[in-house]
Design an enzyme around this catalytic site. Sequence first.
Site, mmCIF file in Angstrom:
data_model
loop_
_atom_site.group_PDB
_atom_site.id
_atom_site.type_symbol
_atom_site.label_atom_id
_atom_site.label_comp_id
_atom_site.label_asym_id
_atom_site.label_seq_id
_atom_site.Cartn_x
_atom_site.Cartn_y
_atom_site.Cartn_z
ATOM 1 C CG ASN A 10 -1.531 10.920 -4.308
ATOM 2 O OD1 ASN A 10 -2.674 11.277 -4.034
ATOM 3 N ND2 ASN A 10 -0.985 9.841 -3.786
ATOM 4 N NE ARG A 98 -3.608 6.787 -4.974
ATOM 5 C CZ ARG A 98 -3.842 6.789 -3.682
ATOM 6 N NH1 ARG A 98 -3.533 7.847 -2.965
ATOM 7 N NH2 ARG A 98 -4.396 5.751 -3.107
ATOM 8 C CG HIS A 187 -4.127 -0.048 -1.694
ATOM 9 N ND1 HIS A 187 -4.453 -0.711 -0.535
ATOM 10 C CD2 HIS A 187 -3.816 1.216 -1.318
ATOM 11 C CE1 HIS A 187 -4.351 0.103 0.498
ATOM 12 N NE2 HIS A 187 -3.963 1.286 0.042
ATOM 13 N NE ARG A 246 -8.655 3.775 6.079
ATOM 14 C CZ ARG A 246 -7.917 3.870 4.977
ATOM 15 N NH1 ARG A 246 -7.415 2.791 4.416
ATOM 16 N NH2 ARG A 246 -7.681 5.048 4.428
ATOM 17 N NE ARG A 289 9.013 3.446 10.724
ATOM 18 C CZ ARG A 289 9.150 4.518 9.960
ATOM 19 N NH1 ARG A 289 10.272 4.701 9.284
ATOM 20 N NH2 ARG A 289 8.180 5.398 9.853
ATOM 21 C CD GLU A 338 8.146 -1.819 -0.965
ATOM 22 O OE1 GLU A 338 9.184 -1.134 -0.876
ATOM 23 O OE2 GLU A 338 7.154 -1.464 -1.641
ATOM 24 C CG ASN A 339 10.818 -1.238 4.404
ATOM 25 O OD1 ASN A 339 11.893 -1.423 3.854
ATOM 26 N ND2 ASN A 339 9.935 -0.351 3.959
ATOM 27 C CD GLU A 389 0.410 3.322 -4.743
ATOM 28 O OE1 GLU A 389 -0.831 3.215 -4.744
ATOM 29 O OE2 GLU A 389 1.060 3.715 -3.749
#
Length: 402
Positions: A10, A98, A187, A246, A289, A338-339, A389
């Site tokens: 990538n 990718r 994505h 963004r 975070r 996920e977190n 991915e």
Amino acid sequence: MNQINIFVVNSGSSSIKYQLFKMPAQNPVCSGLVERIGLDNPSITHKVYLNGEEKVIKLNPEELPDHEAGLKEVNRLLAEGELAVIQNPADIQVVGHRIVHGGERFTTTTVIDGKVKEELKQTFQLAPLHNPASYLGIEVAEKIFTNATQIGVFDTAFHQTLPPKAFRFAIPNQYYTDFNIRSYGFHGTSHKYVTEQAAAYLGKADSKFISIHLGNGCSMAAVSNGQSIDTSMGFGPLSGLIMGTRSGDIDPTVIFYLVNQLGYDINQVSNLLNKQSGMLGLTGQSDMRDITAAIEQGDENARLAYDLYAYRIKKYIGAYTAVLNGLDAIIFTAGVGENDARVRELACAELDYLGIRLDEAKNKTRSKEINEISAADSRVKILVVPTNEELEIAQQCYAMVQ
């Protein structure tokens, strides 16, 4: 099945992410990141996975002037020393790249030859920040892994199943026919991977899913029976959800106002909406975070930013439930998805009418596997599905060369 060494690359403008798979095994043999190519203080982090242990090599070369220098260093790490995973570059049989934007030309995974490379150049105008870097990665990989088949996997390909009513814009037809201006979506590799994982987990081939990819870039997709039928990103990756830097959806009149009344030029507008907006613009921080820590310290701007972020997701959940005419599961994925339990809780709050109810205790648990966080009486499943991915790219490449 034959074992095939597939090296997934990538390439960014100043970075290279990579993983090596010995397919059909699904765990990588090694992975790494080359950073600050062509800049001061370049670095390479290389990880090798042996017998369940992670061995890490960190390098700080004096200079990495270009991608070729960076990939040569990676090749040396792959083939030399105690942690070597190949004997020489000829052991790499496939390099999977990718590529962010395939336009309308590249709708499936594609073996790269001279003709394809020329056609790839035509996509540079659609993704000027990403596709030239991917192209450079292909040219460099061809020089180093001379025996390998080079294969392109396109982020936009999964969304090529969108119907015209979803991908067309209400502007004069010639802008589509002459200039290919339409919604493409991004994505796609992630959305494809997690919806396939969810379908297998639930045992549902005939499924209606909303996939929510939340990282620094964010997008959602409505996926029916494995096919994308709508997605939040459009011609470029700016539209849709609020992201790290963004803006996501914004009234185009704001752009006219910035130019005509405040004297901005178009580059300043682009920089503002792509690099200075989103959570960064709202809070001064782009990492969720850091924003969570600010909320815990009583920062009301940070709290409002979270509300805006989750509210935008909720609006798309409602829209895509309508588009799908029903819903089996919502899928959260990528770094934030996920977190970040707070995002998931806010996005799913007050959706009882749609049969969506979160279990607060389950939502606070973390897992490296698929995690079902919906309440027992929720008609719609809420899943956290770790994305991968690189593995999806490797699997698509493997399927092509079998």
